[in-house]
Motif scaffolding. Structure first.
Motif, PDB file in Angstrom:
ATOM      1  N   VAL A  32       0.811  -1.230   0.000  1.00  0.00           N
ATOM      2  CA  VAL A  32       0.000   0.000   0.000  1.00  0.00           C
ATOM      3  C   VAL A  32       0.840   1.273   0.000  1.00  0.00           C
ATOM      4  CG1 VAL A  32      -1.804  -1.245   1.247  1.00  0.00           C
ATOM      5  CG2 VAL A  32      -0.224   0.247   2.512  1.00  0.00           C
ATOM      6  N   LYS A  33       2.152   1.133   0.086  1.00  0.00           N
ATOM      7  CA  LYS A  33       3.015   2.320   0.121  1.00  0.00           C
ATOM      8  C   LYS A  33       2.784   3.182  -1.113  1.00  0.00           C
ATOM      9  CE  LYS A  33       6.781   0.403   2.908  1.00  0.00           C
ATOM     10  NZ  LYS A  33       8.176  -0.077   2.924  1.00  0.00           N
ATOM     11  N   GLY A  34       2.636   4.474  -0.888  1.00  0.00           N
ATOM     12  CA  GLY A  34       2.415   5.408  -1.984  1.00  0.00           C
ATOM     13  C   GLY A  34       0.958   5.560  -2.384  1.00  0.00           C
ATOM     14  N   ARG A  35       0.085   4.692  -1.866  1.00  0.00           N
ATOM     15  CA  ARG A  35      -1.340   4.764  -2.213  1.00  0.00           C
ATOM     16  C   ARG A  35      -2.226   5.093  -1.016  1.00  0.00           C
ATOM     17  NH1 ARG A  35      -3.902   0.313  -3.852  1.00  0.00           N
ATOM     18  NH2 ARG A  35      -2.519  -1.140  -2.777  1.00  0.00           N
ATOM     19  N   PHE A  36      -1.858   4.615   0.148  1.00  0.00           N
ATOM     20  CA  PHE A  36      -2.664   4.815   1.356  1.00  0.00           C
ATOM     21  C   PHE A  36      -1.968   5.811   2.270  1.00  0.00           C
ATOM     22  CE2 PHE A  36      -4.926   0.384   1.541  1.00  0.00           C
ATOM     23  CZ  PHE A  36      -5.303   0.540   0.215  1.00  0.00           C
ATOM     24  N   ILE A  37      -2.789   6.587   2.991  1.00  0.00           N
ATOM     25  CA  ILE A  37      -2.254   7.549   3.958  1.00  0.00           C
ATOM     26  C   ILE A  37      -3.000   7.387   5.274  1.00  0.00           C
ATOM     27  CG2 ILE A  37      -1.888   9.975   4.501  1.00  0.00           C
ATOM     28  CD1 ILE A  37      -1.922  10.527   1.480  1.00  0.00           C
ATOM     29  N   LEU A  38      -2.228   7.186   6.350  1.00  0.00           N
ATOM     30  CA  LEU A  38      -2.815   7.067   7.684  1.00  0.00           C
ATOM     31  C   LEU A  38      -2.514   8.328   8.475  1.00  0.00           C
ATOM     32  CD1 LEU A  38      -4.288   5.155   9.694  1.00  0.00           C
ATOM     33  CD2 LEU A  38      -2.005   4.499  10.522  1.00  0.00           C
ATOM     34  N   SER A  39      -3.522   8.880   9.116  1.00  0.00           N
ATOM     35  CA  SER A  39      -3.330  10.061   9.944  1.00  0.00           C
ATOM     36  C   SER A  39      -4.016   9.865  11.292  1.00  0.00           C
ATOM     37  CB  SER A  39      -3.872  11.306   9.240  1.00  0.00           C
ATOM     38  OG  SER A  39      -5.254  11.162   8.982  1.00  0.00           O
ATOM     39  N   GLN A  40      -3.539  10.593  12.289  1.00  0.00           N
ATOM     40  CA  GLN A  40      -4.105  10.508  13.637  1.00  0.00           C
ATOM     41  C   GLN A  40      -4.449  11.897  14.143  1.00  0.00           C
ATOM     42  OE1 GLN A  40      -1.551   8.902  16.824  1.00  0.00           O
ATOM     43  NE2 GLN A  40      -3.305   7.729  17.587  1.00  0.00           N
ATOM     44  N   ASP A  41      -5.513  12.010  14.908  1.00  0.00           N
ATOM     45  CA  ASP A  41      -5.902  13.312  15.458  1.00  0.00           C
ATOM     46  C   ASP A  41      -4.957  13.709  16.583  1.00  0.00           C
ATOM     47  OD1 ASP A  41      -8.328  12.783  18.053  1.00  0.00           O
ATOM     48  OD2 ASP A  41      -6.815  11.388  17.319  1.00  0.00           O
ATOM     49  N   ASN A  42      -4.999  14.983  16.966  1.00  0.00           N
ATOM     50  CA  ASN A  42      -4.066  15.476  17.983  1.00  0.00           C
ATOM     51  C   ASN A  42      -4.292  14.823  19.344  1.00  0.00           C
ATOM     52  OD1 ASN A  42      -2.753  17.210  16.201  1.00  0.00           O
ATOM     53  ND2 ASN A  42      -4.141  18.911  16.637  1.00  0.00           N
ATOM     54  N   ASP A  43      -5.515  14.368  19.604  1.00  0.00           N
ATOM     55  CA  ASP A  43      -5.819  13.711  20.873  1.00  0.00           C
ATOM     56  C   ASP A  43      -5.309  12.269  20.915  1.00  0.00           C
ATOM     57  OD1 ASP A  43      -9.079  15.302  21.231  1.00  0.00           O
ATOM     58  OD2 ASP A  43      -7.063  15.949  21.817  1.00  0.00           O
TER      59      ASP A  43
END
Length: 125
Positions: A63-74
C-alpha cells in the motif's frame, strides 16, 4: 478495557478511493497507538498502516504510496485514506489499538492489543 469503533469501507471500482476511520476510548488509558490490518480468508492478518507511540507511521509494502494514515491530535482516532484501490486490496479491514504509556522518559505502545470487529472493503475490476 478499550472500546474500538470502526467506520467506513464498502465497495468501489478499481482506481477509486475509500476512507476508513477508527476511534478508541476507555477509562484506563487516554492516548493510543493505532492502525489498520487486513485479512482475506485463509490468510494471516497483515499490517496496512500503523502509527506508533512517537507518531511515526509504517506501511505495508503493498500500500506504500497509495494509502495515507493520519491521527488526530488527541491520539484517539485514526483515518486511513485509501487511494488508487486495486482488486487485491479486497479484504476485511481491522483496526488495532494499543494503549500509549509513559515509560522511563519515553512514550511506548503497551503490549496489549484491542481489535475492532472489522469492516469489509471490496474493489471490483
Amino acid at each position: 478495557q478499550v472500546h474500538v469503533v470502526e467506520s467506513g469501507g464498502g465497495s468501489v471500482q478499481s482506481g477509486g478511493s475509500l476512507t476508513l476511520s477508527c476511534a478508541a476510548s476507555g477509562n484506563t488509558w487516554s492516548t493510543y497507538c493505532m492502525g489498520w490490518f487486513h485479512q482475506v480468508p485463509g490468510k494471516q492478518r497483515e499490517k496496512v498502516a500503523f502509527i506508533d507511540a512517537d507518531g511515526g507511521t509504517t506501511y505495508g509494502d503493498s500500500v506504500k504510496g497509495r494509502f495515507i494514515l493520519s491521527q488526530d491530535n488527541d491520539k484517539t482516532t485514526v483515518t486511513l485514506r485509501m487511494n488508487t484501490l486495486k482488486p487485491e486490496d479486497t479484504a476485511m479491514y481491522f483496526c488495532l489499538v494499543k494503549p500509549r504509556i509513559w515509560v522511563a522518559g519515553n512514550w511506548q505502545c503497551f503490549d496489549r492489543d484491542f481489535w475492532g470487529q472489522g469492516t469489509q472493503v471490496t474493489v471490483s475490476s
